[in-house]
Design an enzyme around this catalytic site. Structure first.
Site, short mmCIF file in Angstrom:
data_model
loop_
_atom_site.label_atom_id
_atom_site.label_comp_id
_atom_site.label_asym_id
_atom_site.label_seq_id
_atom_site.Cartn_x
_atom_site.Cartn_y
_atom_site.Cartn_z
N ALA A 150 0.86 -1.18 0.00
CA ALA A 150 0.00 0.00 0.00
C ALA A 150 0.90 1.24 0.00
O ALA A 150 2.13 1.13 0.11
CB ALA A 150 -0.90 -0.01 1.23
N TRP A 151 0.28 2.43 -0.08
CA TRP A 151 1.09 3.64 -0.24
C TRP A 151 1.40 4.34 1.07
O TRP A 151 2.10 5.34 1.09
CB TRP A 151 0.41 4.63 -1.19
CG TRP A 151 -1.09 4.69 -1.08
CD1 TRP A 151 -1.98 4.15 -1.96
CD2 TRP A 151 -1.87 5.32 -0.06
NE1 TRP A 151 -3.28 4.39 -1.53
CE2 TRP A 151 -3.24 5.12 -0.38
CE3 TRP A 151 -1.55 6.03 1.10
CZ2 TRP A 151 -4.28 5.59 0.41
CZ3 TRP A 151 -2.58 6.51 1.88
CH2 TRP A 151 -3.93 6.28 1.54
N ASN A 152 0.87 3.86 2.18
CA ASN A 152 1.02 4.66 3.40
C ASN A 152 2.38 4.49 4.09
O ASN A 152 2.84 5.41 4.75
CB ASN A 152 -0.13 4.38 4.37
CG ASN A 152 -0.28 2.92 4.71
OD1 ASN A 152 0.33 2.06 4.07
ND2 ASN A 152 -1.06 2.64 5.72
N PRO A 230 -11.23 -5.00 -0.54
CA PRO A 230 -11.62 -5.42 -1.89
C PRO A 230 -10.43 -5.97 -2.71
O PRO A 230 -10.56 -6.99 -3.38
CB PRO A 230 -12.18 -4.15 -2.53
CG PRO A 230 -12.59 -3.29 -1.37
CD PRO A 230 -11.65 -3.61 -0.26
N GLY A 251 -7.59 -3.81 5.48
CA GLY A 251 -8.06 -2.59 6.14
C GLY A 251 -8.77 -2.84 7.46
O GLY A 251 -8.86 -3.97 7.93
N GLU A 381 -14.21 2.21 6.07
CA GLU A 381 -12.85 2.71 6.29
C GLU A 381 -12.67 4.00 5.49
O GLU A 381 -12.80 4.01 4.26
CB GLU A 381 -11.83 1.66 5.83
CG GLU A 381 -10.41 2.07 6.17
CD GLU A 381 -9.37 1.07 5.68
OE1 GLU A 381 -9.47 0.62 4.53
OE2 GLU A 381 -8.45 0.76 6.45
N GLY A 454 -7.73 -9.69 7.48
CA GLY A 454 -6.50 -10.33 7.05
C GLY A 454 -6.35 -11.79 7.38
O GLY A 454 -7.17 -12.39 8.08
N GLU A 458 2.36 -10.56 10.22
CA GLU A 458 3.68 -10.04 9.91
C GLU A 458 4.43 -9.81 11.22
O GLU A 458 3.82 -9.78 12.29
CB GLU A 458 3.57 -8.73 9.13
CG GLU A 458 2.94 -8.95 7.76
CD GLU A 458 3.20 -7.85 6.75
OE1 GLU A 458 2.76 -6.71 7.01
OE2 GLU A 458 3.83 -8.13 5.72
P1 NDP Z 1 -5.19 -1.02 -2.52
O1 NDP Z 1 -5.90 -2.21 -2.04
O2 NDP Z 1 -5.86 -0.13 -3.49
O3 NDP Z 1 -3.81 -1.47 -3.20
C1 NDP Z 1 -2.86 -2.24 -2.54
C2 NDP Z 1 -1.83 -2.75 -3.54
O4 NDP Z 1 -2.43 -3.77 -4.35
C3 NDP Z 1 -1.32 -1.69 -4.49
O5 NDP Z 1 0.03 -1.93 -4.76
C4 NDP Z 1 -2.18 -1.95 -5.72
O6 NDP Z 1 -1.57 -1.46 -6.88
C5 NDP Z 1 -2.24 -3.46 -5.72
N1 NDP Z 1 -3.34 -4.03 -6.47
C6 NDP Z 1 -4.55 -3.48 -6.79
N2 NDP Z 1 -5.31 -4.37 -7.46
C7 NDP Z 1 -4.59 -5.51 -7.57
C8 NDP Z 1 -4.84 -6.82 -8.14
N3 NDP Z 1 -6.00 -7.11 -8.73
N4 NDP Z 1 -3.88 -7.77 -8.05
C9 NDP Z 1 -2.71 -7.50 -7.43
N5 NDP Z 1 -2.41 -6.28 -6.88
C10 NDP Z 1 -3.33 -5.31 -6.94
O7 NDP Z 1 -4.75 -0.27 -1.21
P2 NDP Z 1 -4.13 1.20 -1.07
O8 NDP Z 1 -2.81 1.26 -1.75
O9 NDP Z 1 -5.19 2.16 -1.44
O10 NDP Z 1 -3.85 1.25 0.52
C11 NDP Z 1 -4.83 1.53 1.44
C12 NDP Z 1 -5.41 0.26 2.03
O11 NDP Z 1 -4.40 -0.55 2.56
C13 NDP Z 1 -6.35 0.54 3.18
O12 NDP Z 1 -7.51 -0.26 3.08
C14 NDP Z 1 -5.56 0.12 4.40
O13 NDP Z 1 -6.32 -0.23 5.49
C15 NDP Z 1 -4.75 -0.98 3.87
N6 NDP Z 1 -3.56 -1.17 4.70
C16 NDP Z 1 -3.47 -2.27 5.51
C17 NDP Z 1 -2.40 -2.43 6.35
C18 NDP Z 1 -2.26 -3.64 7.22
O14 NDP Z 1 -1.15 -3.94 7.61
N7 NDP Z 1 -3.31 -4.35 7.55
C19 NDP Z 1 -1.34 -1.42 6.43
C20 NDP Z 1 -1.51 -0.34 5.52
C21 NDP Z 1 -2.61 -0.22 4.69
P3 NDP Z 1 -1.86 0.08 -7.32
O15 NDP Z 1 -2.03 0.90 -6.10
O16 NDP Z 1 -0.65 0.43 -8.06
O17 NDP Z 1 -3.10 0.01 -8.14
#
Ligand code: NDP
Length: 484
Positions: A150-152, A230, A251, A381, A454, A458
């Site tokens: 994710a990007w955070n 999702p 999330g 969320e 999840g 980790e």
């Molecule tokens: P996303 O679910 O949009 O994306 C996560 C990653 O999956 C990105 O690298 C994305 O690529 C990639 N991705 C998207 N679609 C697919 C696919 N079909 N197959 C494989 N990879 C795919 O999350 P965000 O980046 O928006 O991050 C925010 C979310 O992450 C929040 O829901 C947050 O709660 C969760 N999160 C959970 C954590 C945890 O440890 N439980 C910690 C930090 C965040 P791209 O973005 O390039 O499209």
């Protein structure tokens, strides 16, 4: 462009470019400035990364675990030495203030490399006596592991996935979020400088389609995703089709319960840490703050005063306490949720608006009171600096309401009553919990969610289970007694 990397991808120990891939602009969230551009991985880049990882993994698995650990620990030292440079890059990538990134990102990545580097040589099987015969087990690496971030927390996630995978003898391909492509490249560079053989830690850029191509490739043995629910469902299903190992860090909409006997300043501080750190873009945030009736007026008073005093500003200024949202789209999404909260009848206590002019993606830290369980702002969320305060009167009622969600990442309790703290935590459906604090995630402690938040864990010794598989070997000491 001030943060342009040498090339988009890092494969087999070197930077690699293929400009045929879709361009991905890197935007500094504090002012909207274009600071770099990478290209999404083409099929040829994906293939190069997979081939490099597969070719390197077997020799790495045979390398002594002490040596593997030594390399990871050296990388940890190098990351700490370069903390300021890496923190600045993390700030450019995400917009999070230096005040945070200096203490929470590269340092946390270094902790993971040091911890798993130290653990590497202790990853062993066991001996199981069976009279004269015996069984021994071998804890083997899985092979090629794909990490999707994710990007955070781009640096932290790159290390939290890379460190245990490498310690266990696997090779890694990491795909950062397309929003934050910079930091993982630096981690890859540092690992090579620390002595990691080439091909073991590769970084490929791209959108979801690149992640998807990696997940479904038969050369991949394990997928670890940090992302939304999702996306997690899609990735889990795709990995399942190939019967691959998975870790899903997804999330949450986590509850934080504040009882009447709690310390007001501590519980307000915990709720703020659990909602406003990283501009609220933290998966484990305690975004549903349940406050018992007796303490509620004092709690809200202090929360409003302390929240409205948060210093928003230039993330590179170390006095700044809160930066912008990661992208304009994320800012718009959060602002839309604030409007939804108002329309649903929640009471805006403080914040609620875009801030700092039109260039950066800033939102004021926002508190809603009088929130009810059925409101969308209390169920979905938001992933931004929006805290929902809900009131409660009885312990049992608070627990039932806290658990009434499909998520189960985290939970927290503030109380001075020792017995109640443990009783309540035992009832809360969450993987990562806190008593009288919030959101601390040291590498020594398992981190991850239950329910839809999840699968797997980790950090900690628990992560070893998710990057290895057991081979069980029966050894007969006598002759074979066959009935034929
Ligand atoms: P996303 O679910 O949009 O994306 C996560 C990653 O999956 C990105 O690298 C994305 O690529 C990639 N991705 C998207 N679609 C697919 C696919 N079909 N197959 C494989 N990879 C795919 O999350 P965000 O980046 O928006 O991050 C925010 C979310 O992450 C929040 O829901 C947050 O709660 C969760 N999160 C959970 C954590 C945890 O440890 N439980 C910690 C930090 C965040 P791209 O973005 O390039 O499209």
């Amino acid at each position: 462009m001030r943060a342009q990397p040498k090339a988009s991808h890092f494969i087999n120990g070197v930077y690699v470019e293929d400009t045929a891939g879709t361009p991905i602009d890197i935007v500094y969230p504090a002012n909207g400035e274009l600071i770099g551009r990478v290209h999404s991985a083409t099929p040829s880049i994906i293939d190069q990364a997979l081939a490099a990882a597969q070719a390197a993994q077997k020799a790495w698995a045979r390398t002594s675990a002490t040596q593997r650990g030594r390399i990871l620990r050296k990388a940890a030292d190098m990351i700490r030495e370069r903390n300021r440079e890496l923190s600045t890059l993390e700030t450019l990538d995400t917009g999070k203030p230096l005040q945070e990134t200096l203490v929470a990102d590269a340092t946390s990545g270094a902790d993971a490399l040091e911890y798993f580097g130290g653990l590497a040589a202790s990853i062993t099987g066991e001996y199981i006596p069976l009279g004269d015969d015996f069984v021994y087990t071998i804890r083997e690496p899985l092979g090629v592991c794909v990490g999707i971030g994710a990007w955070n927390y781009p640096t932290q996630i790159a290390c939290w996935k890379g460190a245990p995978a490498l310690a266990c003898g696997n090779a890694v391909i990491f795909k950062p979020s397309e929003t934050t492509p910079l930091c993982a490249l630096k981690i890859a560079e540092i690992l090579i400088e620390a002595g990691l053989p080439v091909g073991l830690y590769n970084v490929v850029q791209g959108l979801g389609d690149v992640g998807s191509a990696l997940v479904s490739d038969p050369r991949v043995d394990k997928v670890s995703l940090t992302g939304s629910v999702p996306t997690g469902k899609k990735v889990y299903a795709a990995a399942g089709a190939g019967v691959k190992h998975v870790t899903m860090e997804l999330g949450g909409k986590s509850p934080l319960l504040v009882f009447d006997d709690a310390d007001v300043e501590d519980s307000v501080g915990g709720a703020m840490l659990g909602n406003f750190y990283s501009s609220g873009q933290v998966c484990s945030n305690g975004t549903r703050v349940f406050v018992q009736d007796g303490i509620l007026p004092k709690f809200l008073d202090r929360l409003a005063a302390r929240t409205s005093a948060i210093r928003l500003g230039d993330p590179m200024d170390e006095e700044t306490q809160m930066g912008p949202m990661v992208t304009e789209a994320q800012m718009d999404k959060v602002l839309a949720y604030i409007e939804i909260g108002k329309a649903e009848g929640a009471r805006l206590v403080t914040g609620g608006k875009r801030a700092m002019g039109k260039n950066g993606f800033y939102i004021e830290p926002t508190v809603f009171a009088d929130v009810t369980d059925d409101m969308r702002i209390a169920r979905e969320e938001i992933f931004g600096p929006v805290m929902c305060v809900l009131s409660f009167s009885e312990e049992g009622e608070a627990i039932a309401r806290a658990n009434d969600t499909e998520f189960g990442l985290s939970a927290g309790v503030f109380t001075k009553d020792l017995t109640r703290a443990h009783r309540v935590i035992a009832e809360l459906e969450a993987g990562s919990c806190w008593i009288n604090t919030y959101n601390l995630a040291p590498v020594e402690a398992p981190f991850g969610g239950v329910k839809q938040s999840g699968v797997g864990r980790e950090n900690s010794k628990a992560a070893i289970e998710h990057y290895t598989q057991l081979k069980s070997v029966y050894v007969a000491m006598g002759s074979v007694e066959a009935p034929y």
